[in-house]
Design an enzyme around this catalytic site. Structure first.
Site, short mmCIF file in Angstrom:
data_model
loop_
_atom_site.label_atom_id
_atom_site.label_comp_id
_atom_site.label_asym_id
_atom_site.label_seq_id
_atom_site.Cartn_x
_atom_site.Cartn_y
_atom_site.Cartn_z
N THR A 52 7.67 4.39 -12.69
CA THR A 52 7.40 4.76 -14.30
C THR A 52 8.87 4.71 -14.87
O THR A 52 9.86 5.24 -14.00
CB THR A 52 6.65 5.95 -14.66
OG1 THR A 52 7.29 7.04 -14.10
CG2 THR A 52 5.20 5.98 -13.95
N SER B 284 0.97 3.48 -3.36
CA SER B 284 0.22 4.65 -4.15
C SER B 284 -1.28 4.82 -3.41
O SER B 284 -1.83 4.28 -2.82
CB SER B 284 -0.10 4.18 -5.45
OG SER B 284 1.11 3.54 -5.89
N GLY C 140 0.80 -1.15 0.01
CA GLY C 140 0.00 0.00 -0.09
C GLY C 140 0.92 1.35 0.03
O GLY C 140 1.17 1.72 1.09
N GLU D 35 9.98 7.04 -16.52
CA GLU D 35 10.65 8.44 -16.21
C GLU D 35 11.37 8.68 -14.88
O GLU D 35 12.26 9.44 -14.70
CB GLU D 35 9.38 9.70 -16.40
CG GLU D 35 9.00 9.93 -17.78
CD GLU D 35 8.15 9.04 -18.23
OE1 GLU D 35 7.40 7.99 -17.41
OE2 GLU D 35 7.56 8.90 -19.48
N GLU E 247 13.53 -5.45 -4.01
CA GLU E 247 12.67 -5.90 -5.09
C GLU E 247 13.40 -6.13 -6.42
O GLU E 247 12.51 -6.70 -7.13
CB GLU E 247 11.42 -4.96 -4.97
CG GLU E 247 10.07 -5.51 -5.69
CD GLU E 247 9.21 -4.30 -5.98
OE1 GLU E 247 9.65 -3.37 -5.85
OE2 GLU E 247 8.14 -4.82 -6.73
C1 LIG Z 1 0.02 -3.17 -12.95
C2 LIG Z 1 0.51 -1.95 -11.77
C3 LIG Z 1 0.68 -2.69 -10.67
C4 LIG Z 1 0.67 -1.55 -9.57
N1 LIG Z 1 0.91 -2.24 -8.24
C5 LIG Z 1 0.67 -1.40 -7.13
C6 LIG Z 1 0.97 -1.92 -5.94
O1 LIG Z 1 0.53 -3.20 -5.62
N2 LIG Z 1 0.88 -1.04 -4.87
C7 LIG Z 1 1.03 0.19 -5.06
O2 LIG Z 1 1.30 0.98 -4.06
N3 LIG Z 1 1.21 0.73 -6.25
C8 LIG Z 1 1.16 0.01 -7.27
N4 LIG Z 1 0.98 0.47 -8.64
C9 LIG Z 1 0.98 1.84 -8.74
C10 LIG Z 1 2.26 2.42 -9.19
O3 LIG Z 1 3.25 2.40 -8.49
C11 LIG Z 1 1.83 3.97 -9.74
O4 LIG Z 1 1.13 3.84 -11.01
C12 LIG Z 1 3.17 4.62 -10.18
O5 LIG Z 1 4.13 5.16 -9.04
C13 LIG Z 1 3.00 5.93 -11.02
O6 LIG Z 1 1.89 6.66 -10.17
P1 LIG Z 1 0.82 7.39 -11.03
O7 LIG Z 1 0.02 6.26 -11.70
O8 LIG Z 1 -0.04 8.21 -9.86
O9 LIG Z 1 1.29 8.60 -12.11
P2 LIG Z 1 1.76 9.71 -12.09
O10 LIG Z 1 2.95 9.96 -10.82
O11 LIG Z 1 0.66 10.76 -11.75
O12 LIG Z 1 2.44 9.86 -13.35
C14 LIG Z 1 1.98 10.35 -14.54
C15 LIG Z 1 2.84 10.57 -15.43
O13 LIG Z 1 3.80 11.59 -15.30
C16 LIG Z 1 5.24 11.23 -15.13
N5 LIG Z 1 5.98 11.83 -13.86
C17 LIG Z 1 5.50 12.04 -12.88
N6 LIG Z 1 6.47 12.62 -11.89
C18 LIG Z 1 7.48 12.76 -12.66
C19 LIG Z 1 8.86 13.39 -12.61
N7 LIG Z 1 9.28 13.92 -11.27
N8 LIG Z 1 9.76 13.48 -13.63
C20 LIG Z 1 9.22 13.05 -15.10
N9 LIG Z 1 7.97 12.58 -15.25
C21 LIG Z 1 7.28 12.23 -13.92
C22 LIG Z 1 5.09 9.82 -14.98
O14 LIG Z 1 6.28 8.98 -15.28
C23 LIG Z 1 3.97 9.45 -15.78
O15 LIG Z 1 4.09 9.07 -16.98
C24 LIG Z 1 0.85 -0.35 -9.70
C25 LIG Z 1 0.96 0.10 -11.03
C26 LIG Z 1 0.46 -0.77 -12.08
C27 LIG Z 1 0.32 -0.01 -13.51
#
Ligand SMILES: Cc1cc2nc3c(=O)[nH]c(=O)nc-3n(C[C@H](O)[C@H](O)[C@H](O)COP(=O)(O)OP(=O)(O)OC[C@H]3O[C@@H](n4cnc5c(N)ncnc54)[C@H](O)[C@@H]3O)c2cc1C
Length: 389
Positions: free
Chosen positions: A372, A129, A127, A374, A243
């Site tokens: 991600t 995000s 937990g 990035e 990890e």
């Molecule tokens: C299949 C899958 C499984 C997952 N499992 C888990 C889980 O079990 N537990 C958990 O806690 N989370 C989980 N996640 C969530 C994952 O960790 C987040 O999706 C990830 O950290 C990105 O956050 P966001 O989706 O809010 O995107 P955002 O942070 O909103 O990003 C949106 C876009 O902006 C870009 N961006 C943001 N900040 C920057 C920066 N500083 N510089 C350049 N670019 C930037 C990102 O790269 C992305 O392209 C999972 C996600 C997926 C897809």
């Protein structure tokens, strides 16, 4: 530089492969983009059998219920389980929570939590995000307020993979609202049966049913705090690196690549000349072979660093990022070479490689899990190359 395993490590790998040949028939192997309940339960059964042999945590110290070996043996296990496409389960407990408790947990927490992980009795989810927080994790908003000898949690977590199978969540919550954002976060383990925790289903593109996890006046005893209060951010950053050798993930894709090579040599989707007769196909496959070998070495570099006592950091991001992009390059190439046949899903008699090409393509398109691309580029630039934030 010696790239060889020791005779004992080779022996372990041979025994493991014999076990996998007997226990994991093709029809039980995981298909990309399709994690059914039956497959998930099969993955758990295999883990129980590995635990009986003391292989599941072969790299953990014996005092914590492990096999007393190290990251190389744990890497051999991960690589072979990935290659045999054993459906994934237990990975968060084994890969992150266990090592975090070994480093930051009290003796009581070690006694309580490590044994059940090593015996494959429990499943964890992560937990981190939240609805408003992903890459900028330090801005998280889930509150944990101290009330006597309990913490009271309110807020929610997003994208909780495995939530519906998990017994516990390992999470980050804000315990100090006045401190700088990185310094007011703590790490907890929450039993998901605790009153006030509820799940809203969240289907992923890769076929998995994840969840949004809600916390509504959830009371956790103080003993659920892992490490120091308000040091959770720093604990989490250390444990995230546990990890990331990524060998399971690499081998999972490598198996489909190897199967695809065989497919190209033997057949074409439309029954014409085998694909491998075309020079373009051969060159593209050779290029992807370079990618697969590079990915493998990057993953083993991380495992090797861990086995030498170093903490991989930007190196783990290099391996992870390279792998995410190589998986996508391979999936796109296979899609292009197979044409419309590649889009057929598991279950269609005409789907090449049991539908794995369609599934891997769907899965490869998400580049968000575990940071991600990035964010990994940022880590490599800052921590690996010493560039400014
Ligand atoms: C299949 C899958 C499984 C997952 N499992 C888990 C889980 O079990 N537990 C958990 O806690 N989370 C989980 N996640 C969530 C994952 O960790 C987040 O999706 C990830 O950290 C990105 O956050 P966001 O989706 O809010 O995107 P955002 O942070 O909103 O990003 C949106 C876009 O902006 C870009 N961006 C943001 N900040 C920057 C920066 N500083 N510089 C350049 N670019 C930037 C990102 O790269 C992305 O392209 C999972 C996600 C997926 C897809």
């Amino acid at each position: 530089m010696d790239f060889n395993f020791t005779p004992q490590q080779i022996h372990f790998r041979e025994e493991l492969r014999e076990f996998l040949r007997d226990e994991v028939p093709v029809e039980k192997q995981e298909v990309f983009g399709l994690l059914t309940e039956e497959q998930y339960q099969f993955g758990r059964e295999i883990n129980l059998k590995l635990a009986e042999r003391n292989w599941l945590t072969i790299g953990w110290p014996e005092e914590h219920g492990g096999g007393g070996k190290g990251p190389i043996e744990q890497g051999i296990l991960a690589e072979d389980l990935g290659y045999w496409r054993v459906p994934k389960s237990q990975s968060i407990g084994l890969g992150i929570v266990g090592p975090a408790i070994m480093v930051f947990g009290t003796q009581d927490q070690k006694d309580r939590y490590l044994g059940p992980i090593a015996r494959a009795e429990v499943e964890y989810c992560q937990g981190f995000s939240e609805p408003n927080v992903g890459s900028d994790l330090a801005s998280l908003e889930l509150r944990a307020e101290r009330d006597g000898d309990e913490y009271v949690l309110n807020g929610s977590k997003m994208f909780t993979s495995y939530a519906f199978h998990a017994d516990y969540m390992y999470l980050l919550a804000r315990t100090d609202h006045d401190a700088q954002k990185h310094r007011g976060i703590s790490m907890f383990i929450a039993d998901l049966k605790t009153p006030g925790i509820s799940l809203t289903p969240l289907p992923y593109i890769n076929g998995e049913m994840a969840a949004q996890t809600h916390f509504d006046d959830v009371r956790l005893p103080l003993s659920c705090l892992i490490g120091e209060e308000n040091r959770g951010w720093y604990h989490a950053m250390t444990t995230l690196d546990f990890e990331r050798s990524g060998l399971w993930r690499y081998a999972n894709v490598r198996r489909v690549f190897d199967d695809f090579v065989e497919f190209c040599q033997a057949s074409a989707p439309d029954g014409g000349q085998p694909l491998a007769e075309h020079p373009l196909v051969r060159h593209q496959m050779a290029q992807r072979r370079l990618g697969m070998e590079t990915w493998k070495l990057l993953c083993w570099n991380v495992a090797w660093m861990q086995s030498s006592g170093a903490v991989p950091n930007s190196e783990a991001s290099v391996a992870f990022l390279y792998g995410s992009e190589e998986r996508l390059r391979f999936a796109e190439m296979a899609m292009e070479l197979l044409g419309p046949y590649a889009t057929l899903r598991h279950g269609s008699p005409l789907a090449p490689l049991l539908g794995n090409i369609e599934g891997i393509h769907r899965e490869a398109m998400h580049l968000h899990g575990a940071g991600t691309t990035e964010i990994h580029r940022n880590i490599i630039a800052q921590r690996g190359l010493g560039m400014p934030r």
